[in-house]
Scaffold this motif. Structure first.
Motif, PDB file in Angstrom:
ATOM      1  N   GLY A  36      -1.444  -6.639   0.726  1.00 34.68           N
ATOM      2  CA  GLY A  36      -2.066  -6.049   1.970  1.00 34.68           C
ATOM      3  C   GLY A  36      -1.885  -4.902   2.370  1.00 34.68           C
ATOM      4  O   GLY A  36      -2.569  -4.507   3.398  1.00 34.68           O
ATOM      5  N   ASP A  37      -0.998  -3.995   1.733  1.00 35.89           N
ATOM      6  CA  ASP A  37      -1.157  -2.785   2.139  1.00 35.89           C
ATOM      7  C   ASP A  37      -2.469  -1.903   1.699  1.00 35.89           C
ATOM      8  O   ASP A  37      -3.039  -2.319   0.563  1.00 35.89           O
ATOM      9  N   PHE A  38      -3.116  -0.995   2.420  1.00 35.83           N
ATOM     10  CA  PHE A  38      -4.164  -0.553   2.070  1.00 35.83           C
ATOM     11  C   PHE A  38      -4.075   1.082   1.868  1.00 35.83           C
ATOM     12  O   PHE A  38      -3.310   1.684   2.915  1.00 35.83           O
ATOM     13  N   LEU A  39      -4.176   1.715   0.934  1.00 38.36           N
ATOM     14  CA  LEU A  39      -4.232   3.251   0.772  1.00 38.36           C
ATOM     15  C   LEU A  39      -5.178   3.744   0.235  1.00 38.36           C
ATOM     16  O   LEU A  39      -6.234   3.135  -0.240  1.00 38.36           O
ATOM     17  N   PHE A  40      -5.253   5.278   0.160  1.00 38.72           N
ATOM     18  CA  PHE A  40      -6.280   5.905  -0.377  1.00 38.72           C
ATOM     19  C   PHE A  40      -5.572   6.687  -1.680  1.00 38.72           C
ATOM     20  O   PHE A  40      -4.469   7.323  -1.461  1.00 38.72           O
ATOM     21  N   VAL A  41      -6.195   6.612  -2.810  1.00 39.35           N
ATOM     22  CA  VAL A  41      -5.583   7.225  -4.027  1.00 39.35           C
ATOM     23  C   VAL A  41      -5.895   8.646  -4.275  1.00 39.35           C
ATOM     24  O   VAL A  41      -7.103   8.961  -4.015  1.00 39.35           O
ATOM     25  N   ASN A  42      -4.929   9.493  -4.344  1.00 36.54           N
ATOM     26  CA  ASN A  42      -5.364  10.900  -4.277  1.00 36.54           C
ATOM     27  C   ASN A  42      -5.687  11.337  -5.801  1.00 36.54           C
ATOM     28  O   ASN A  42      -4.912  11.392  -6.858  1.00 36.54           O
ATOM     29  N   LYS A  43      -7.155  11.548  -6.030  1.00 33.58           N
ATOM     30  CA  LYS A  43      -7.918  11.494  -7.512  1.00 33.58           C
ATOM     31  C   LYS A  43      -7.706  12.977  -7.935  1.00 33.58           C
ATOM     32  O   LYS A  43      -8.005  13.400  -8.907  1.00 33.58           O
ATOM     33  N   MET A  44      -7.366  14.099  -6.805  1.00 35.86           N
ATOM     34  CA  MET A  44      -7.228  15.485  -7.242  1.00 35.86           C
ATOM     35  C   MET A  44      -5.988  15.725  -7.942  1.00 35.86           C
ATOM     36  O   MET A  44      -5.741  16.723  -8.433  1.00 35.86           O
TER      37      MET A  44
ATOM     38  N   ASP B 298       0.002   8.237  -2.299  1.00 37.13           N
ATOM     39  CA  ASP B 298       0.750   9.089  -1.470  1.00 37.13           C
ATOM     40  C   ASP B 298       1.274   8.320  -0.270  1.00 37.13           C
ATOM     41  O   ASP B 298       2.421   8.662   0.314  1.00 37.13           O
ATOM     42  N   ARG B 299       0.305   7.564   0.494  1.00 39.41           N
ATOM     43  CA  ARG B 299       0.511   7.209   1.840  1.00 39.41           C
ATOM     44  C   ARG B 299      -0.111   5.727   2.140  1.00 39.41           C
ATOM     45  O   ARG B 299      -1.464   5.712   1.656  1.00 39.41           O
ATOM     46  N   ILE B 300       0.555   4.888   2.852  1.00 43.24           N
ATOM     47  CA  ILE B 300      -0.199   3.731   3.178  1.00 43.24           C
ATOM     48  C   ILE B 300      -0.842   4.092   4.442  1.00 43.24           C
ATOM     49  O   ILE B 300      -0.562   4.585   5.451  1.00 43.24           O
ATOM     50  N   MET B 301      -2.335   3.556   4.633  1.00 41.43           N
ATOM     51  CA  MET B 301      -3.011   3.890   5.674  1.00 41.43           C
ATOM     52  C   MET B 301      -3.083   2.868   6.782  1.00 41.43           C
ATOM     53  O   MET B 301      -3.115   2.765   7.935  1.00 41.43           O
ATOM     54  N   PHE B 302      -3.050   1.554   5.961  1.00 35.36           N
ATOM     55  CA  PHE B 302      -3.114   0.281   6.929  1.00 35.36           C
ATOM     56  C   PHE B 302      -2.476  -0.876   6.231  1.00 35.36           C
ATOM     57  O   PHE B 302      -2.401  -0.667   4.993  1.00 35.36           O
ATOM     58  N   SER B 303      -1.993  -1.744   6.898  1.00 34.47           N
ATOM     59  CA  SER B 303      -1.304  -2.856   6.244  1.00 34.47           C
ATOM     60  C   SER B 303      -1.446  -4.348   6.895  1.00 34.47           C
ATOM     61  O   SER B 303      -1.578  -4.203   8.411  1.00 34.47           O
ATOM     62  N   SER B 304      -1.855  -5.453   6.333  1.00 28.01           N
ATOM     63  CA  SER B 304      -1.876  -6.698   7.067  1.00 28.01           C
ATOM     64  C   SER B 304      -1.461  -7.718   6.302  1.00 28.01           C
ATOM     65  O   SER B 304      -1.662  -8.014   4.888  1.00 28.01           O
ATOM     66  N   ALA B 305      -0.672  -8.547   6.817  1.00 27.05           N
ATOM     67  CA  ALA B 305       0.162  -9.738   5.916  1.00 27.05           C
ATOM     68  C   ALA B 305      -0.848 -10.759   5.728  1.00 27.05           C
ATOM     69  O   ALA B 305      -0.380 -11.810   5.253  1.00 27.05           O
ATOM     70  N   GLY B 306      -2.038 -10.953   6.358  1.00 32.05           N
ATOM     71  CA  GLY B 306      -2.971 -12.271   6.513  1.00 32.05           C
ATOM     72  C   GLY B 306      -3.778 -12.277   5.349  1.00 32.05           C
ATOM     73  O   GLY B 306      -3.660 -11.270   4.582  1.00 32.05           O
ATOM     74  N   ARG B 307      -4.470 -13.118   5.388  1.00 33.28           N
ATOM     75  CA  ARG B 307      -5.604 -13.606   4.474  1.00 33.28           C
ATOM     76  C   ARG B 307      -6.564 -12.714   4.631  1.00 33.28           C
ATOM     77  O   ARG B 307      -7.656 -12.445   3.810  1.00 33.28           O
ATOM     78  N   SER B 308      -6.738 -11.954   5.599  1.00 34.20           N
ATOM     79  CA  SER B 308      -7.988 -11.208   5.812  1.00 34.20           C
ATOM     80  C   SER B 308      -7.432  -9.825   6.813  1.00 34.20           C
ATOM     81  O   SER B 308      -6.835 -10.281   7.758  1.00 34.20           O
ATOM     82  N   MET B 309      -7.978  -8.865   6.500  1.00 29.78           N
ATOM     83  CA  MET B 309      -7.792  -7.909   7.412  1.00 29.78           C
ATOM     84  C   MET B 309      -8.307  -7.975   9.079  1.00 29.78           C
ATOM     85  O   MET B 309      -7.704  -6.962   9.865  1.00 29.78           O
TER      86      MET B 309
END
Length: 278
Positions: free
Chosen positions: A50-58, A251-262
């Motif tokens: 449930g963690d949401f992150l952005f992957v640094n592609k550079m 590099d960094r978690i932006m948002f996180s949700s433990a549920g079945r839906s954000m």
């Protein structure tokens, strides 16, 4: 007639705006940052389902794997990176490429299935990696380990897939406390991170893996619940991952949700918002 023309022009402008927005989003995702949801528990406790992150592609430059895959089987959409950028596949090189560092948390393309995976980089090209009684050795030297208590989580279905965690403290009923041993692992370059263990299993004792040139050896931090480089690709694992298959660094978690839906705001983990990944 003028009113009809205005309506028609407004509709065309709306379509153009949507197309431009999609193109900009596509370029942004291809070149800079790719969103990634954590679907499994293989990287606990560093990354939770449930963690949401952005992957640094550079971070490592660009290859065919930098092109985004869009996999939505439920809607009949399966656009693979090779469908778009397959012409650049095969030489195991990168444009503006730079080498990843040991300990990086990396999103990469599975060499066989093409699915996106996220694991920690343990072995560099030319390294000899072996696991003995759950302890990683690199080039004949065991990594430093420090006991660090117990990782606890509630026994419940996790994420959209509703998976239940595995526990070191045996069968745990719904709502009970699921425990795993936690240790701090220190890699040869000084990178420290937490790893979890559940019990003795085959992947805790391996032969020596010699990492080929231009390839990397990855492991999950949740050591007893990770399909990674310890298992050959043909057996459902990751095996050695080619340089060109790297997508980027987490590099960094932006948002996180433990549920079945954000959308279930009461399950949001606010303490994990904008948390650095170590």
């Amino acid at each position: 007639m003028a009113a009809k023309e205005k309506t028609g022009n407004a509709f065309v402008e709306t379509i153009k705006t949507i197309v431009y927005a999609l193109l900009i989003a596509g370029v942004f995702r291809t070149l800079f940052f790719q969103p990634f949801w954590i679907p499994s528990g293989s990287m606990k406790e560093t990354l939770l389902i449930g963690d949401f992150l952005f992957v640094n592609k550079m971070a490592y430059g660009y290859s065919y794997a930098s092109c985004p895959s869009v996999m939505m089987p439920r809607f009949g959409i399966e656009v693979d990176a090779k469908d778009v950028c397959g012409v650049f596949d095969g030489d195991n090189t990168r444009l503006f490429g730079s080498e990843p560092e040991r300990g990086d948390v990396v999103v990469f393309r599975h060499p066989v299935s093409g699915r996106d995976y996220i694991k920690r980089l343990i072995g560099l090209p030319g390294d000899k990696v072996q696991i003995t009684d759950g302890v990683v050795s690199i080039n004949g030297t065991a990594v430093e380990l420090r006991d660090d208590g117990v990782f606890e989580e509630v026994m419940d279905r996790q994420g959209p897939q509703g998976m239940r965690p595995r526990c070191e403290n045996g069968a745990v009923g719904a709502g009970g406390v699921c425990e795993k041993s936690r240790q701090i692992e220190v890699l040869p370059n000084g990178v420290e991170h937490a790893i979890l263990n559940i019990g003795n299993q085959a992947s805790d004792n391996t032969g020596v893996y010699t990492v080929p040139e231009g390839h990397y050896f990855f492991m999950g931090d949740n050591r007893d619940n990770s399909a990674d480089s310890r298992l050959a690709q043909q057996a459902g694992g990751v095996g050695f991952v080619p340089y060109e298959n790297l997508i980027g660094r987490a590099d960094r978690i932006m948002f996180s949700s433990a549920g079945r839906s954000m959308l279930f705001f009461w399950t949001w983990r606010s303490d994990r918002f904008f948390k650095a990944i170590k």
